[in-house]
Motif scaffolding. Structure first.
Motif, PDB file in Angstrom:
ATOM      1  N   LEU A 157       0.841  -1.191   0.000  1.00  0.00           N
ATOM      2  CA  LEU A 157       0.000   0.000   0.000  1.00  0.00           C
ATOM      3  C   LEU A 157       0.879   1.244   0.000  1.00  0.00           C
ATOM      4  CD1 LEU A 157      -2.862  -0.855   2.512  1.00  0.00           C
ATOM      5  CD2 LEU A 157      -3.072  -0.466   0.062  1.00  0.00           C
ATOM      6  N   ARG A 158       0.487   2.237  -0.762  1.00  0.00           N
ATOM      7  CA  ARG A 158       1.230   3.488  -0.835  1.00  0.00           C
ATOM      8  C   ARG A 158       0.827   4.429   0.300  1.00  0.00           C
ATOM      9  NH1 ARG A 158       3.624   3.819  -5.973  1.00  0.00           N
ATOM     10  NH2 ARG A 158       4.439   1.733  -6.282  1.00  0.00           N
ATOM     11  N   ASN A 159       1.586   5.484   0.433  1.00  0.00           N
ATOM     12  CA  ASN A 159       1.331   6.478   1.488  1.00  0.00           C
ATOM     13  C   ASN A 159       0.221   7.420   1.040  1.00  0.00           C
ATOM     14  OD1 ASN A 159       1.522   8.099   3.750  1.00  0.00           O
ATOM     15  ND2 ASN A 159       3.298   9.244   2.984  1.00  0.00           N
ATOM     16  N   VAL A 161      -2.898   9.622   2.215  1.00  0.00           N
ATOM     17  CA  VAL A 161      -3.408  10.243   3.431  1.00  0.00           C
ATOM     18  C   VAL A 161      -4.822   9.756   3.730  1.00  0.00           C
ATOM     19  CG1 VAL A 161      -4.025  12.427   4.533  1.00  0.00           C
ATOM     20  CG2 VAL A 161      -1.977  12.288   3.108  1.00  0.00           C
ATOM     21  N   ASN A 162      -5.038   9.279   4.959  1.00  0.00           N
ATOM     22  CA  ASN A 162      -6.364   8.818   5.410  1.00  0.00           C
ATOM     23  C   ASN A 162      -6.976   7.805   4.433  1.00  0.00           C
ATOM     24  OD1 ASN A 162      -6.293  10.568   7.662  1.00  0.00           O
ATOM     25  ND2 ASN A 162      -7.077  12.253   6.409  1.00  0.00           N
ATOM     26  N   VAL A 163      -6.173   6.841   4.043  1.00  0.00           N
ATOM     27  CA  VAL A 163      -6.601   5.902   3.008  1.00  0.00           C
ATOM     28  C   VAL A 163      -7.900   5.176   3.382  1.00  0.00           C
ATOM     29  CG1 VAL A 163      -5.175   3.990   3.867  1.00  0.00           C
ATOM     30  CG2 VAL A 163      -5.803   4.095   1.427  1.00  0.00           C
ATOM     31  N   ASP A 164      -8.078   4.838   4.659  1.00  0.00           N
ATOM     32  CA  ASP A 164      -9.289   4.124   5.072  1.00  0.00           C
ATOM     33  C   ASP A 164     -10.528   5.005   5.028  1.00  0.00           C
ATOM     34  OD1 ASP A 164      -7.929   1.748   5.519  1.00  0.00           O
ATOM     35  OD2 ASP A 164      -7.415   2.284   7.581  1.00  0.00           O
ATOM     36  N   GLY A 316      -0.691  10.402  -3.733  1.00  0.00           N
ATOM     37  CA  GLY A 316      -0.389   9.323  -2.802  1.00  0.00           C
ATOM     38  C   GLY A 316      -0.264   7.981  -3.490  1.00  0.00           C
ATOM     39  N   TRP A 317      -1.259   7.631  -4.316  1.00  0.00           N
ATOM     40  CA  TRP A 317      -1.259   6.327  -4.974  1.00  0.00           C
ATOM     41  C   TRP A 317      -0.102   6.176  -5.957  1.00  0.00           C
ATOM     42  CZ3 TRP A 317      -3.371   1.908  -3.787  1.00  0.00           C
ATOM     43  CH2 TRP A 317      -4.518   1.878  -2.975  1.00  0.00           C
ATOM     44  N   LEU A 318       0.277   7.253  -6.621  1.00  0.00           N
ATOM     45  CA  LEU A 318       1.355   7.160  -7.624  1.00  0.00           C
ATOM     46  C   LEU A 318       2.746   7.178  -7.001  1.00  0.00           C
ATOM     47  CD1 LEU A 318      -0.068   9.440 -10.467  1.00  0.00           C
ATOM     48  CD2 LEU A 318      -0.043   6.943 -10.358  1.00  0.00           C
ATOM     49  N   GLY A 319       2.810   7.282  -5.684  1.00  0.00           N
ATOM     50  CA  GLY A 319       4.097   7.179  -5.004  1.00  0.00           C
ATOM     51  C   GLY A 319       4.841   8.486  -4.815  1.00  0.00           C
TER      52      GLY A 319
END
Length: 462
Positions: A157-159, A161-164, A316-319
């Motif tokens: 999982l990437r970093n 923010v507040n992914v959940d 976030g998703w793209l790293g």
């Protein structure tokens, strides 16, 4: 302020059989002549002036959503002018290129183009948007990506923010597997195409309100209507188990159709991202050997556009947030809003009396807003000075700006930018005004700022 209606120029009978460059130059000559008489801004509608171009999608313009995009009609108008830009092997520069509207139109009009932007998502979209790829190749890679993604059991999982808060666990897993498969693609250009397509579905797979440019979680309870509450609860339920792979496949096919139009055009010219900082353009190695022949750009507005926040899920998703956080990217953007109290203990001086008097007035109401707008003016002067330095003599620079209200006061950004440009050495050739029909983040941001409903097109000459 008095404005002149220029729409009647289009109806001139002598233009009936004229080619597009002749038509554009005729319009420009008339506009410049009218402006030179009393320096009165002229009201225009670029959608009417560039009447042959539909407002709908074309080429790769809509390959990825991006806030506050410049309407393509404005660059098309100026790029068709022989007065503004004539000859072969000419170079167009957009120092605030965003997602690449100007860059794409430049190469479509047979010019090489340079771009610059502080947002890495923007520069990635710009690269993909202006890179012609074989649609059949992209189509063949699509199913391989999905097949491989479904096989993966391990992923990182990437970093985000507040992914959940934004994604269900199942969606997080599927997005991670899809991203892992995309990153295995050897060709960087092909990989970037699929990364941009992946980015364009992230928000669609999230709990974010699709009608908002910045991420705002769907909240049924904020509506009084029971029917609306139920509708949104059903939407959230569907998002719990959304088929990420189907959404991706559908988006890929749409983007391949866009790429097909670009591929068929047989583009001979290139667009290149040369910097992430418009304040240091001349330090780019490309300007050791050459300068540019035309600049057209739409800079960010002071405190107006939350570019990084609107891009936060994709970044976030793209790293891009593995080593940096969103605040780090915000600090690179001109017009940013976030400053610590220690950064605005005193009011910055721009050296232009009319601007400093306005900033002083804002300071008495809200020191933070005064600092935001003062720092914006200072950084814009650095950027405009760099534009002047990298532009060839007797060439043109077009800046598209919007006015604003700050703390209830008229903050005439276009007027201040014009003063700065003239201070740097530009001469003002023309000032136009066009209504903003739809620009994404053009909404009221907070109680100390306001909605912008028009934009100014400033035409300068070196």
């Amino acid at each position: 302020m008095k404005v002149i209606d220029a729409d009647c120029l289009i109806e001139d009978s002598c233009l009936e059989s004229a080619d597009i460059p002749t038509y554009i130059d005729y319009i420009l000559d008339k506009l410049i002549e009218a402006y030179s008489e009393d320096k009165t801004p002229i009201q225009v509608d670029f959608r009417k002036l560039v009447y042959w171009v539909p407002y709908a999608d074309s080429y790769t313009h809509y390959i990825h959503p991006y806030p506050a995009k410049l309407i393509k009609h404005i660059p098309i108008f100026f790029l068709n002018s022989k007065r503004m830009l004539n000859g072969t092997n000419r170079i167009v520069l957009d120092p605030f290129c965003g997602s690449g509207t100007v860059l794409l139109e430049a190469i479509l009009h047979n010019y090489n183009a340079y771009g610059c932007d502080a947002n890495p998502l923007a520069t990635l979209i710009s690269k993909v948007k202006t890179t012609s790829l074989n649609p059949e190749l992209l189509l063949s890679v699509t199913e391989k990506i999905i097949t491989n993604a479904r096989r993966y059991r391990k992923y990182d999982l990437r970093n985000v923010v507040n992914v959940d808060l934004w994604f269900s666990k199942g969606t997080q897993h599927d997005l991670s597997r899809l991203l892992k498969a995309i990153e295995k693609i050897e060709s960087q250009e092909v990989r970037d195409f699929f990364l941009v397509t992946f980015s364009s579905i992230i928000k669609k797979c999230s709990y974010s309100d699709q009608n908002m440019n910045v991420p705002v979680r769907i909240n049924p309870d904020k509506y009084k209507s029971v029917e609306m509450q139920e509708k949104l609860r059903e939407k959230l339920k569907l998002l719990e188990s959304i088929d990420v792979f189907s959404v991706f496949r559908r988006q890929v096919r749409n983007n391949i159709l866009r790429m097909e139009k670009l591929y068929e055009k047989s583009i001979l010219h290139k667009a290149k991202i040369i910097s992430s900082d418009a304040k240091n353009l001349s330090k780019s190695e490309v300007f050791d050997k050459e300068k540019v022949d035309f600049i057209i750009t739409s800079p960010p507005y002071a405190g107006a556009q939350k570019y990084i926040r609107s891009s936060s899920l994709s970044l976030g998703w793209l790293g891009f947030c593995e080593d940096k956080n969103l605040r780090d990217f915000e600090k690179l953007n001109i017009g940013r809003e976030h400053y610590s109290k220690g950064e605005y203990k005193s009011l910055a001086n721009t050296g232009i009396r009319i601007i400093d008097e306005m900033l002083q007035l804002i300071w008495t109401i809200n020191p933070l807003r005064a600092h935001i707008n003062g720092n914006y003016i200072i950084e814009m002067e650095l950027s405009i000075r760099e534009m002047y330095n990298v532009l060839n003599k007797n060439c043109y620079c077009v800046i598209v700006m919007g006015n604003n209200k700050v703390c209830g006061l008229d903050f005439e950004t276009q007027k201040y930018i014009q003063l700065i440009a003239e201070k740097v050495g530009f001469s003002t050739e023309l000032v136009l005004v066009d209504d903003i029909h739809s620009r994404g983040l053009m909404t009221k941001r907070n109680k100390t700022s306001s909605v912008m409903n028009s934009e100014w097109i400033l035409v300068f000459k070196k």
